[in-house]
Design a protein around this motif. Structure first.
Motif, short mmCIF file in Angstrom:
data_model
loop_
_atom_site.label_atom_id
_atom_site.label_comp_id
_atom_site.label_asym_id
_atom_site.label_seq_id
_atom_site.Cartn_x
_atom_site.Cartn_y
_atom_site.Cartn_z
N ALA A 109 -7.39 -122.32 -5.47
CA ALA A 109 -7.54 -121.11 -6.29
C ALA A 109 -6.78 -121.24 -7.60
N ALA A 110 -5.59 -121.85 -7.52
CA ALA A 110 -4.81 -121.99 -8.74
C ALA A 110 -5.49 -122.93 -9.72
N ALA A 111 -6.01 -124.04 -9.19
CA ALA A 111 -6.68 -125.00 -10.07
C ALA A 111 -7.94 -124.40 -10.69
N ALA A 112 -8.57 -123.48 -9.96
CA ALA A 112 -9.77 -122.83 -10.48
C ALA A 112 -9.45 -121.67 -11.41
N GLY A 113 -8.16 -121.39 -11.59
CA GLY A 113 -7.77 -120.30 -12.48
C GLY A 113 -8.03 -118.93 -11.91
N MET A 114 -8.07 -118.81 -10.59
CA MET A 114 -8.36 -117.52 -9.96
C MET A 114 -7.11 -116.65 -9.95
N THR A 115 -7.32 -115.35 -10.08
CA THR A 115 -6.22 -114.41 -9.93
C THR A 115 -6.05 -114.08 -8.45
N VAL A 116 -4.93 -113.44 -8.14
CA VAL A 116 -4.70 -113.10 -6.74
C VAL A 116 -5.80 -112.18 -6.22
N ASP A 117 -6.27 -111.25 -7.02
CA ASP A 117 -7.33 -110.35 -6.56
C ASP A 117 -8.63 -111.10 -6.33
N GLN A 118 -8.91 -112.08 -7.16
CA GLN A 118 -10.13 -112.87 -6.96
C GLN A 118 -10.07 -113.66 -5.66
N VAL A 119 -8.90 -114.16 -5.32
CA VAL A 119 -8.75 -114.87 -4.05
C VAL A 119 -8.91 -113.91 -2.88
N ILE A 120 -8.26 -112.77 -2.96
CA ILE A 120 -8.32 -111.78 -1.88
C ILE A 120 -9.75 -111.30 -1.66
#
Length: 882
Positions: free
Chosen positions: A34-45
């Motif tokens: 998720a970090a490498a994809a630039g996702m925010t915490v909400d996007q992961v959740i």
């Protein structure tokens, strides 16, 4: 609603209440971190596809620890060891292959095998030299998966199951060259019995094959013929657990019978010809006699049931000739519907006993080849009571003689003899390899008496040890096996898990007729002094002990894996330390030769700062807390923390302290795919407190809520006072009973900003006939069941709760319905919560995709609600990297 299932057990419309997690075919489809994809915490959740955690966590989860080896399966000459080579967690493309779910028995119907053999197998096989660690790799075709590797009796060959997507076959490899070839022409039927045996002469392999001329698999009617039916009579009082997987229709019964009816056969290793043994039947297990003349067969019987799993179905145990002729019926166990049942002994001359313990016990082939052995207690006399009399604490008035029976062919009453008679009930028996010495154990109260009887003079009972079972310092260890392996546990009979594995496993004797014991000696201050393992030589005539080996414990934990020669002290050892990964060694004449080159794949976690200390509750109860800190931790820094726990019940301080006596201060940290310590890479303190629940007379749960609250409050005060944890940023979590307790903590205390609860039970009224250590039913302890059900206090929840649950959870107390019901309640109450339901997963995640997805969502959840608690921009913050 709960995601529906088909009878083929694939989710069809797995709608989640908040987040849908869909199966992804193949390892290559797993998303980048998720970090490498630039996702925010909400996007992961909120993601509805599998996601990955920060790279530092993913690396720890997928570290190839499976490449590390512990030598424990020696060849008959004890010079080589078998090692099945793993390749990491199973992937969803394998895990999601169709299977039939029949009363707790999961069958990969395409391959005619138990699903466990499909999802739990290995990529390769190698032989490792016990002299210098050299390796011979077994040559198998690409893509063939292997399991169940077993040495031939002469040690020149190794047999194993070879699995393809379509079938399981038996293979045999040459131990010298590693060349392997398929032996079976007809595929193995590995559905009910999932193993095979070498014939004693090593010329054949005995297994269950698909029957010749088997008809097509039963097909379910497209139009239902009637309702699902279950009946219960008033007199039954079946005290059943809440089984997750039960059969439901006549089609299920027909399907089960078709899947488990197989042909027992002996397959010639050279010619590959299969010789049938008897007619096709539902073979549950079998064991060939040491002389190769007979086979002990346990068959599953009808009727089948809709209210209990396959393990409760009836069985018949028989002795067959190798031509399949049934010689004698040993036991018949009826279908167990939850009511106490009595064993039905049917063999000639075999009498009964009392209640569920009637009839022969511990039936096994004698290791010397002289037929069968078993224990048989004389029947109770009219008017005898099994209740204890306070004036007669040892219950001598109602003691009945227990006998060790020997039974040889043709297994009729004329060939059944008692070779030893004891005044009280025996708790185990074994023989020396030549059958000359009988080893047995009896117990009175907490006192265990271990003794030997030389069968040439069975009137003499030679005491080897006498000690209290609850005294860890007095435990003499377990008898050492004659085949070069060490006992698996402690107590007199530390059996390894193997087919038979009881009286058929011979005890090692020295050339002068002494026995050997292997055990562990614990110090009374385990936090300061590590345990020592030992081997004692014990003279049978007088019980005199001579210590042959005692391990090092100066910063090292050393244990014996196997032996070449006990008298010459030629041993195979494992050595490890708190920062030294376990390695296997050959020890001879005081010289150690390293045989493995294992690696520490997470050295920063191994070396992470740790603190272990004892805290005291307001009521004076003391218990232990472990804290792991980030590798770069600066003393005095108060960190966000994750509390991970699993409460356990005790009668009092003494019982709790007794369990702590076996602490091993020199053990290497044991990390797995779900080790919560990985969070230190993300900057958290990981706090793992014991959480003792105390109750006299086994009424532990009367104090559950009070003890839970006091435990957690005490730990929080302590870690804050030590300057380790910021009490305003604490999460709590656990799995199964730990998940149940996590939600209870969040509804009964205000301490936690967030929680992680996996595969939990949140409504105890749905397990009304007992749970965990609770033996009262709902109607006997109504208030306890209600007060321990966090669903009923959901309105009091503080903090943000993340739940996860396997949709195939088979645990009797944690049906997958628990999480959706609690989510529904919390959602209606306006509480912050999320839920992730994972296809096919059982009581704990297994696939690579699920494991990484969980860690990604845990990391994001903790970032948002704990680490950045109070931050205005926490909703859009990127996922943290270590």
């Amino acid at each position: 609603m709960i995601p529906p299932f088909t009878r083929g057990r694939r989710p069809v419309g797995a709608s989640l209440l908040l987040v849908l997690v869909a199966a992804v075919p193949g390892r290559q489809a797993v998303a980048q971190s998720a970090a490498a994809a630039g996702m925010t915490v909400d996007q992961v959740i909120q993601a509805e596809r599998f996601v990955r955690p920060p790279s530092g966590v993913a690396e720890a989860v997928l570290a190839p620890r499976y490449l590390n080896v512990t030598l424990s399966d020696p060849s008959p000459d004890r010079r080589w060891f078998l090692n099945e080579i793993g390749d990491g967690p199973v992937t969803m493309d394998v895990f999601s292959r169709p299977f039939h779910e029949l009363g707790g028995l999961f069958i990969d119907f395409r391959a005619n095998r138990n699903r466990n053999l499909t999802i739990r197998n290995n990529a390769g096989l190698e032989l490792i030299s016990g002299t210098d660690g050299a390796r011979v790799k077994v040559q198998i075709p690409e893509g063939l998966r292997i399991s169940n590797a077993e040495w031939s009796p002469d040690g020149k060959s190794v047999a194993f199951f070879g699995h393809t997507p379509d079938a399981t076959h038996l293979w045999v490899a040459d131990a010298a060259t590693g060349r392997a070839r398929q032996v079976t022409r007809t595929a193995v039927l590995a559905t009910l019995d999932t193993d095979f045996e070498w014939a004693p002469d090593g010329k054949a392999l005995v297994t269950v094959l698909i029957p010749e001329g088997r008809g097509p698999m039963p097909v379910e009617e497209a139009v239902p013929a009637g309702p699902q039916v279950k009946l219960a009579e008033e007199s039954d009082k079946n005290h059943l657990r809440t089984y997750a997987s039960l059969m439901a229709t006549p089609h299920d019964k027909a399907l089960l019978e078709w899947h488990v009816t197989g042909q027992l056969a002996a397959v010639d290793v050279q010619s590959r010809r299969a010789r049938p043994i008897g007619a096709p039947t539902m073979v549950q297990s079998f064991q060939v006699s040491p002389d190769g003349m007979y086979v002990r067969v346990t068959r599953m019987t009808k009727p089948f049931s809709y209210v209990v799993p396959v393990n409760n179905f009836g069985t018949i145990e028989e002795v067959w000739g190798m031509d399949g002729t049934m010689l004698v019926k040993l036991n018949e166990e009826p279908l167990n519907l939850g009511v106490d049942t009595t064993r039905t002994p049917t063999a000639p001359g075999v009498g009964g006993g009392d209640g569920a313990q009637a009839g022969p016990r511990e039936i096994a082939w004698r290791p010397d080849g002289k037929g069968l052995t078993f224990l048989l207690q004389e029947p109770a006399k009219p008017g005898d009571s099994t209740a204890r009399d306070e004036s007669d604490p040892n219950n001598r008035r109602n003691r009945r003689k227990d006998r060790v029976m020997s039974w040889v062919a043709p297994f009729d009453s004329a060939h059944l003899t008692a070779i030893y008679e004891n005044d009280s009930r025996l708790s185990g028996h074994r023989y020396s390899a030549d059958g000359s010495v009988l080893f047995a154990s009896e117990r009175t109260g907490q006192t265990t008496h271990q003794f030997a009887v030389k069968l040439s003079d069975a009137s003499k009972k030679h005491t080897l040890a006498r000690y209290r079972a609850d005294d860890v310092y007095a435990n003499p260890g377990s008898l050492v096996n004659a085949d070069g392996t060490m006992p698996a546990g402690f107590g007199f009979f530390g059996f390894r898990f193997r087919r038979g594995g009881g009286a058929d496993e011979a005890v090692a004797l020295s050339s002068d007729g002494a026995a050997y014991f292997y055990g562990t000696q614990y110090d009374k201050n385990p936090l300061a002094v590590g345990p020592r393992t030992f081997i004692d030589k014990v003279t049978i005539e007088d019980g005199k002990k001579t210590r042959l080996f005692e391990s090092d414990n100066d910063g090292v934990y050393e244990r014996v894996l196997a032996y070449q020669d006990l008298e010459a002290k030629q041993l195979y050892l494992s050595r490890e330390g708190t920062r030294t990964v376990p390695q296997s060694y050959r020890s001879e004449a005081g010289t150690l030769t390293q045989l493995t080159q294992n690696q520490d794949y997470t050295p920063d976690l191994t070396a992470a700062p740790r603190e272990s200390f004892v805290v005291e509750r307001p009521d004076g109860f003391k218990f232990k807390v472990d804290v792991t800190l980030p590798p770069n931790y600066q003393p005095g820094t108060k960190l966000p923390a994750m509390f991970w726990f699993y409460p356990r019940e005790y009668a009092g301080q003494e019982e709790y302290d007794r369990g702590a006596r076996t602490f091993n201060k020199n053990a290497f940290p044991n990390f797995g795919t779900r080790s919560i310590e990985y969070l230190v890479r993300l900057g958290y303190a990981v706090v793992e407190p014991d959480s003792p629940i105390i109750g006299e007379n086994r009424l532990y749960n009367n104090n559950y809520e009070n003890d839970l609250r006091n435990n957690l409050a005490t730990v929080i005060d302590s870690v804050e006072a030590r300057g380790l944890v910021d009490r305003s940023r604490i999460a709590i979590g656990g799995h199964s009973y730990g998940a149940f307790s996590t939600v209870n903590a969040m509804v009964h205390t205000p301490f936690f900003k967030a929680g992680i609860a996996g595969d939990g039970n949140y409504n105890r009224t749905l397990t009304p006939l007992n749970f965990q250590s609770e033996r009262r039913d709902l109607w006997e302890a109504r208030e306890t069941y209600l007060s321990m059900s966090p669903l009923l206090y959901a309105n009091n929840l503080t903090g943000a709760l993340l739940m996860y649950h396997g949709l195939g959870d088979q645990n009797v107390g944690t049906h997958p319905s628990h999480s959706p019901r609690l989510f529904h309640a919390l959602n209606g109450l306006g509480k912050t919560t999320s839920m992730y339901l994972y296809p096919f997963e059982d009581h704990g995640p297994a696939t690579e995709e699920t494991l990484l997805d969980l860690w990604a969502r845990w990391s994001a959840w903790l970032d948002k609600y704990v680490k950045n608690a109070g931050s205005k921009d926490k909703k859009s913050s990127p996922v943290s990297e270590p």
